[in-house]
Write a protein that holds these residues in place. Structure first.
Motif, PDB file in Angstrom:
ATOM      1  N   ASP A   9      34.792   3.024 -31.619  1.00 49.77           N
ATOM      2  CA  ASP A   9      34.394   4.227 -30.864  1.00 49.77           C
ATOM      3  C   ASP A   9      35.565   5.201 -30.702  1.00 49.77           C
ATOM      4  O   ASP A   9      36.725   4.844 -30.904  1.00 49.77           O
ATOM      5  CB  ASP A   9      33.909   3.824 -29.458  1.00 49.77           C
ATOM      6  CG  ASP A   9      35.048   3.278 -28.630  1.00 49.77           C
ATOM      7  OD1 ASP A   9      35.365   2.094 -28.794  1.00 49.77           O
ATOM      8  OD2 ASP A   9      35.656   4.052 -27.853  1.00 49.77           O
ATOM      9  N   SER A  11      36.946   7.122 -27.677  1.00 46.12           N
ATOM     10  CA  SER A  11      36.928   7.395 -26.235  1.00 46.12           C
ATOM     11  C   SER A  11      37.843   8.598 -26.010  1.00 46.12           C
ATOM     12  O   SER A  11      39.038   8.546 -26.302  1.00 46.12           O
ATOM     13  CB  SER A  11      37.434   6.174 -25.448  1.00 46.12           C
ATOM     14  OG  SER A  11      36.466   5.159 -25.499  1.00 46.12           O
ATOM     15  N   CYS A  16      42.236   4.148 -26.203  1.00 40.42           N
ATOM     16  CA  CYS A  16      41.829   2.854 -26.737  1.00 40.42           C
ATOM     17  C   CYS A  16      41.139   3.135 -28.079  1.00 40.42           C
ATOM     18  O   CYS A  16      41.024   4.292 -28.494  1.00 40.42           O
ATOM     19  CB  CYS A  16      40.887   2.115 -25.781  1.00 40.42           C
ATOM     20  SG  CYS A  16      39.319   2.921 -25.531  1.00 40.42           S
ATOM     21  N   SER A  17      40.721   2.103 -28.763  1.00 44.81           N
ATOM     22  CA  SER A  17      39.969   2.233 -30.014  1.00 44.81           C
ATOM     23  C   SER A  17      40.597   3.256 -30.962  1.00 44.81           C
ATOM     24  O   SER A  17      41.778   3.210 -31.227  1.00 44.81           O
ATOM     25  CB  SER A  17      38.504   2.606 -29.747  1.00 44.81           C
ATOM     26  OG  SER A  17      38.004   1.911 -28.668  1.00 44.81           O
ATOM     27  N   LEU A  40      32.705   8.676 -26.350  1.00 46.55           N
ATOM     28  CA  LEU A  40      32.583   8.465 -24.896  1.00 46.55           C
ATOM     29  C   LEU A  40      33.504   9.448 -24.181  1.00 46.55           C
ATOM     30  O   LEU A  40      34.591   9.752 -24.683  1.00 46.55           O
ATOM     31  CB  LEU A  40      33.023   7.050 -24.508  1.00 46.55           C
ATOM     32  CG  LEU A  40      32.134   5.879 -24.919  1.00 46.55           C
ATOM     33  CD1 LEU A  40      32.510   5.382 -26.301  1.00 46.55           C
ATOM     34  CD2 LEU A  40      32.268   4.733 -23.920  1.00 46.55           C
ATOM     35  N   HIS A  43      36.751   5.576 -21.654  1.00 49.90           N
ATOM     36  CA  HIS A  43      36.301   4.206 -21.963  1.00 49.90           C
ATOM     37  C   HIS A  43      35.491   3.593 -20.812  1.00 49.90           C
ATOM     38  O   HIS A  43      35.426   4.167 -19.711  1.00 49.90           O
ATOM     39  CB  HIS A  43      37.457   3.327 -22.438  1.00 49.90           C
ATOM     40  CG  HIS A  43      38.551   3.057 -21.454  1.00 49.90           C
ATOM     41  ND1 HIS A  43      38.328   2.558 -20.194  1.00 49.90           N
ATOM     42  CD2 HIS A  43      39.900   3.178 -21.566  1.00 49.90           C
ATOM     43  CE1 HIS A  43      39.474   2.379 -19.568  1.00 49.90           C
ATOM     44  NE2 HIS A  43      40.456   2.771 -20.381  1.00 49.90           N
ATOM     45  N   THR A  44      34.883   2.449 -21.088  1.00 44.57           N
ATOM     46  CA  THR A  44      33.848   1.945 -20.171  1.00 44.57           C
ATOM     47  C   THR A  44      34.403   1.321 -18.891  1.00 44.57           C
ATOM     48  O   THR A  44      33.631   0.861 -18.054  1.00 44.57           O
ATOM     49  CB  THR A  44      32.947   0.903 -20.879  1.00 44.57           C
ATOM     50  OG1 THR A  44      33.761  -0.221 -21.271  1.00 44.57           O
ATOM     51  CG2 THR A  44      32.269   1.485 -22.092  1.00 44.57           C
ATOM     52  N   GLN A  45      35.734   1.315 -18.732  1.00 44.36           N
ATOM     53  CA  GLN A  45      36.290   0.840 -17.456  1.00 44.36           C
ATOM     54  C   GLN A  45      36.235   1.946 -16.401  1.00 44.36           C
ATOM     55  O   GLN A  45      36.493   1.708 -15.228  1.00 44.36           O
ATOM     56  CB  GLN A  45      37.737   0.362 -17.640  1.00 44.36           C
ATOM     57  CG  GLN A  45      37.915  -0.670 -18.736  1.00 44.36           C
ATOM     58  CD  GLN A  45      37.113  -1.943 -18.492  1.00 44.36           C
ATOM     59  OE1 GLN A  45      37.175  -2.515 -17.425  1.00 44.36           O
ATOM     60  NE2 GLN A  45      36.338  -2.356 -19.482  1.00 44.36           N
ATOM     61  N   TYR A  79      35.853  -2.251 -31.146  1.00 45.99           N
ATOM     62  CA  TYR A  79      34.700  -2.175 -30.235  1.00 45.99           C
ATOM     63  C   TYR A  79      33.467  -1.647 -30.976  1.00 45.99           C
ATOM     64  O   TYR A  79      33.524  -0.589 -31.610  1.00 45.99           O
ATOM     65  CB  TYR A  79      35.057  -1.229 -29.090  1.00 45.99           C
ATOM     66  CG  TYR A  79      34.009  -1.007 -28.029  1.00 45.99           C
ATOM     67  CD1 TYR A  79      34.062  -1.692 -26.831  1.00 45.99           C
ATOM     68  CD2 TYR A  79      32.980  -0.094 -28.228  1.00 45.99           C
ATOM     69  CE1 TYR A  79      33.113  -1.471 -25.840  1.00 45.99           C
ATOM     70  CE2 TYR A  79      32.022   0.130 -27.248  1.00 45.99           C
ATOM     71  CZ  TYR A  79      32.097  -0.565 -26.054  1.00 45.99           C
ATOM     72  OH  TYR A  79      31.158  -0.335 -25.085  1.00 45.99           O
ATOM     73  N   VAL A 108      36.246  -7.025 -30.141  1.00 41.48           N
ATOM     74  CA  VAL A 108      36.455  -6.478 -28.790  1.00 41.48           C
ATOM     75  C   VAL A 108      35.157  -6.551 -27.987  1.00 41.48           C
ATOM     76  O   VAL A 108      34.158  -5.932 -28.373  1.00 41.48           O
ATOM     77  CB  VAL A 108      36.886  -4.991 -28.899  1.00 41.48           C
ATOM     78  CG1 VAL A 108      37.031  -4.369 -27.514  1.00 41.48           C
ATOM     79  CG2 VAL A 108      38.163  -4.850 -29.700  1.00 41.48           C
ATOM     80  N   TYR A 116      32.418  -6.871 -21.438  1.00 39.72           N
ATOM     81  CA  TYR A 116      32.554  -5.502 -20.959  1.00 39.72           C
ATOM     82  C   TYR A 116      31.184  -4.942 -20.560  1.00 39.72           C
ATOM     83  O   TYR A 116      30.148  -5.345 -21.104  1.00 39.72           O
ATOM     84  CB  TYR A 116      33.143  -4.599 -22.046  1.00 39.72           C
ATOM     85  CG  TYR A 116      34.619  -4.834 -22.326  1.00 39.72           C
ATOM     86  CD1 TYR A 116      35.551  -4.967 -21.295  1.00 39.72           C
ATOM     87  CD2 TYR A 116      35.092  -4.913 -23.627  1.00 39.72           C
ATOM     88  CE1 TYR A 116      36.890  -5.165 -21.556  1.00 39.72           C
ATOM     89  CE2 TYR A 116      36.439  -5.110 -23.904  1.00 39.72           C
ATOM     90  CZ  TYR A 116      37.329  -5.234 -22.857  1.00 39.72           C
ATOM     91  OH  TYR A 116      38.658  -5.433 -23.116  1.00 39.72           O
ATOM     92  N   GLY A 215      43.477  -1.283 -22.978  1.00 42.45           N
ATOM     93  CA  GLY A 215      43.885  -0.765 -24.290  1.00 42.45           C
ATOM     94  C   GLY A 215      45.012  -1.520 -24.966  1.00 42.45           C
ATOM     95  O   GLY A 215      45.352  -1.211 -26.108  1.00 42.45           O
ATOM     96  N   ASP A 218      43.982  -3.098 -28.251  1.00 47.52           N
ATOM     97  CA  ASP A 218      43.814  -2.146 -29.360  1.00 47.52           C
ATOM     98  C   ASP A 218      45.166  -1.729 -29.936  1.00 47.52           C
ATOM     99  O   ASP A 218      45.304  -1.515 -31.143  1.00 47.52           O
ATOM    100  CB  ASP A 218      43.038  -0.908 -28.887  1.00 47.52           C
ATOM    101  CG  ASP A 218      41.650  -1.267 -28.395  1.00 47.52           C
ATOM    102  OD1 ASP A 218      41.171  -2.359 -28.720  1.00 47.52           O
ATOM    103  OD2 ASP A 218      41.048  -0.459 -27.676  1.00 47.52           O
TER     104      ASP A 218
HETATM  105  O1  PXL Z   1      40.018  -1.371 -25.302  1.00 43.31           O
HETATM  106  C1  PXL Z   1      38.789  -1.895 -25.584  1.00 43.31           C
HETATM  107  C2  PXL Z   1      37.685  -0.899 -25.452  1.00 43.31           C
HETATM  108  C3  PXL Z   1      37.343  -0.110 -26.527  1.00 43.31           C
HETATM  109  N1  PXL Z   1      36.369   0.817 -26.445  1.00 43.31           N
HETATM  110  C4  PXL Z   1      35.715   1.024 -25.289  1.00 43.31           C
HETATM  111  C5  PXL Z   1      36.020   0.261 -24.161  1.00 43.31           C
HETATM  112  C6  PXL Z   1      37.022  -0.720 -24.245  1.00 43.31           C
HETATM  113  C7  PXL Z   1      37.360  -1.538 -23.091  1.00 43.31           C
HETATM  114  O2  PXL Z   1      36.884  -1.377 -22.021  1.00 43.31           O
HETATM  115  O3  PXL Z   1      35.377   0.502 -23.020  1.00 43.31           O
HETATM  116  C8  PXL Z   1      34.654   2.075 -25.219  1.00 43.31           C
END
Ligand code: PXL
Length: 280
Positions: A9, A11, A16-17, A40, A43-45, A79, A108, A116, A215, A218
């Motif tokens: 993805d 983000s 990350c990614s 995104l 990221h999803t945190q 991911y 991931v 996650y 991250g 990654d």
């Molecule tokens: O870092 C791993 C990761 C990658 N991509 C997305 C994430 C996460 C970890 O939460 O949310 C979208």
């Protein structure tokens, strides 16, 4: 110049990614073609993130690249949002496999024993199918347990447990399996790997910096991928990735203006380039 494709993805904030893979692998002198699986807002945190799914676009990118006959020296995946995306990634691997290209899968999906946000309980079994198509897989302990359908053994599990998990992972089909985030005692953190072609276990570690951030996996996987594509052995590539990640975490921990959502990999890229120069 070698060329890799990275499928994960994008983000837009949160480092990350792809926003880690693209700068790191490019800095290592490898052309990095990207297949964004989703965009995104962060990221999803983060709470309340916006996501645009790009599953249909992934198919179109593959068709175009195949028509143009682009060739890749490696495929690195991270991911992935759904079983359907995993099926498409398997199609990419089948379409672009060549005798000497490497498929690196970082499955991931979890940390601290928890999937996650956004993944359902069937996700690990689909990731396990993808791992079966890889040359090298690099799960953390949580992901390894999920891939094997076993209970999470905890971050401080024994070396015997790690080795048992590696033997189980190798049955999924990858030639080389590596578990990351292994505690070695004496404040050392690192990896343990198993090469199913030679039946060898190997390991490496750095000092553990007691600072947690998103991250880091990654950063580790991208550096490892860049090093392998620069003809490092798997163990040397893992060691470089471990040292680089450790430096990024250390720098972040010392930074009074640090962000909590990611590590300062940018400040360490000059060091990474110097290290590469010494070895290639
Ligand atoms: O870092 C791993 C990761 C990658 N991509 C997305 C994430 C996460 C970890 O939460 O949310 C979208």
């Amino acid at each position: 110049m070698k060329r890799i494709m990275s499928i994960q993805d994008l983000s837009c904030l949160g480092k990350c990614s792809l926003s880690v893979a693209l700068p790191i692998i490019s800095a290592m002198g490898i052309e990095t073609s990207i297949v964004p699986t989703a965009v995104l807002s962060a990221h999803t945190q983060f709470d309340g993130f916006h996501i645009r799914d790009l599953t249909e676009d992934m198919k179109k990118v593959k068709e175009h690249w195949k028509k143009e006959d682009f060739k890749f020296d490696g495929i690195y995946t991270g991911y992935l949002a759904s079983a359907q995306q995993i099926d498409i990634v398997i199609e990419y691997i089948e379409a672009f496999s060549r005798p000497n290209n490497l498929v690196i899968v970082d499955p991931v999906m979890a940390e601290d024993g928890k999937l996650y946000t956004g993944f359902d309980d069937s996700h690990p079994s689909h990731m396990a199918r993808l791992c079966g198509k890889a040359d090298i897989i690099i799960p953390n302990i949580s992901e390894a347990a999920l891939l094997l359908g076993m209970d999470y053994p905890g971050e401080d599990c024994s070396m015997d447990k790690i080795k048992e998990m590696l033997l189980g992972l190798s049955k999924l089909g990858a030639k080389c399996c590596v578990i990351t985030g292994v505690h070695f005692g004496n404040d050392r953190l690192g990896f343990v790997g198993y090469d199913s072609l030679t039946n060898d276990f190997f390991e490496g570690s750095t000092k553990e910096v007691k600072y947690r951030s998103n991250g880091t996996g990654d950063v580790f996987a991208s550096t490892f991928t860049g090093a392998v594509l620069n003809d490092y052995s798997i163990k040397d590539a893992l060691m470089l990735a471990a040292e680089f990640t450790c430096r990024c975490i250390d720098d972040t921990a010392k930074d009074p203006n640090r962000r909590t959502y990611a590590v300062n990999f940018e400040t360490q890229i000059p060091w990474l380039c110097e290290e590469l120069k010494k070895n290639i």
